[in-house]
Design a protein around this motif. Structure first.
Motif, PDB file in Angstrom:
ATOM      1  N   SER A  70       0.781  -1.056  -0.040  1.00  0.00           N
ATOM      2  CA  SER A  70      -0.042  -0.019   0.076  1.00  0.00           C
ATOM      3  C   SER A  70       0.831   1.452   0.183  1.00  0.00           C
ATOM      4  CB  SER A  70      -0.984   0.038   1.116  1.00  0.00           C
ATOM      5  OG  SER A  70      -1.382   1.318   1.353  1.00  0.00           O
ATOM      6  N   THR A  99      -4.004  -3.248  -4.411  1.00  0.00           N
ATOM      7  CA  THR A  99      -4.029  -1.875  -3.888  1.00  0.00           C
ATOM      8  C   THR A  99      -4.112  -0.694  -4.927  1.00  0.00           C
ATOM      9  OG1 THR A  99      -1.606  -1.699  -3.908  1.00  0.00           O
ATOM     10  CG2 THR A  99      -2.710  -2.386  -1.865  1.00  0.00           C
ATOM     11  N   ARG A 104      -5.239   2.382  -1.285  1.00  0.00           N
ATOM     12  CA  ARG A 104      -6.269   1.679  -0.842  1.00  0.00           C
ATOM     13  C   ARG A 104      -6.740   0.119  -1.229  1.00  0.00           C
ATOM     14  NH1 ARG A 104      -9.944   7.267  -1.508  1.00  0.00           N
ATOM     15  NH2 ARG A 104      -8.916   8.306  -0.082  1.00  0.00           N
TER      16      ARG A 104
END
Length: 262
Positions: A70, A99, A104
């Motif tokens: 991430s 991701t 996210r």
């Protein structure tokens, strides 16, 4: 135009920190070529042929590997799709996560079919498939053996996937899967299919390499050799639309009468 990078990672990197170092280098190359998403092999987070170490290296979806990937997505501004051994309520799954460029979670998938061999001693099958979107492109994930079934690729294509992402750990005894089967899966559904394999040897298992981006219209795609590599190519949804108009398998299959007439 969406640009996809397929990362053929070196299998001999046994430590997560070493794999993340390789990933940073791969991301530099991918971003220089304008990639929107980097696809990595099956079980990238822990390594594939590692036996009982799968149990100790398994982690929850939001574990150490997700945190590291991430952060890299945010640093480099592109999506990263990776495999890992997922531990959930005491059960082990062969899983993937993707991701977003902002770090996210975009997607999470568990392997549906556990192949003969060592995986059956560790992993529980997942269930269900879903389509997710990035940059206007609809994608779905099938993990390695899952994509060898015509039914699975046809299912996600019927859900609207234009690109099927397939992280894999294909040994060098199965060249027809990468060279023939995956391009056929793409052609018979009019979709792109990206197949990301390992390169080299891990604990006595030699991987084929030969990661491929197969096209929806049967034209030559992009294929790696046996060494670690990064492939980058454009995904043109107009080719998906044209291929599915020209050969409307997804529509005409509904009209097949497979009864014997008795």
């Amino acid at each position: 135009m969406f640009r996809l990078a397929v990362g053929q990672a070196p299998a001999e990197l046994d430590d997560l920190d070493d794999r993340l170092d390789w990933l940073r280098t791969a991301l530099v190359q991918a971003t220089k070529q304008g990639a929107d998403l980097l696809l990595l092999p099956e079980l990238f987070g822990c390594g594939y042929n590692i036996g009982d170490a799968l149990r100790s290296r398994a982690e929850p979806l939001n574990g150490r590997t997700f945190d590291a990937v991430s952060a890299l997505s945010k640093d480099f501004g592109l999506a990263i799709h990776y495999g890992f051994a997922e531990l959930c309520d005491g059960t082990l799954f062969n899983a993937t996560a993707c991701t977003s460029p902002k770090g996210r979670l975009l997607s999470h998938q568990r392997k549906l079919a556990i192949p003969p061999g060592f995986e059956q001693s560790y992993f529980t099958p997942g269930h269900g498939c879903s389509v997710f979107e990035l940059g206007g492109l609809r994608m779905a994930t099938l993990i390695c053996y899952d994509a060898e079934f015509p039914e699975t690729v046809r299912h996600v294509a019927s859900l609207g996937a234009q690109l099927v992402l397939v992280p894999t750990a294909l040994g060098n005894g199965w060249p027809s899967v990468a060279r023939k089967m995956m391009p056929t899966r793409a052609f018979e559904n009019g979709v792109y299919l990206a197949y990301a394999n390992w390169a080299g040897t891990q604990n006595g298992m030699t991987f084929l390499g030969e990661s491929v981006l197969a096209t929806p219209d049967g034209q030559d795609g992009v294929q790696a050799g046996s060494e670690a590599d990064i492939l980058v190519a454009e995904i043109d949804t107009r080719r998906v639309e044209a291929a599915q108009r020209r050969l409307p398998y997804l529509i005409d299959r509904e009209n097949l009468n497979l009864s014997d007439g008795g």
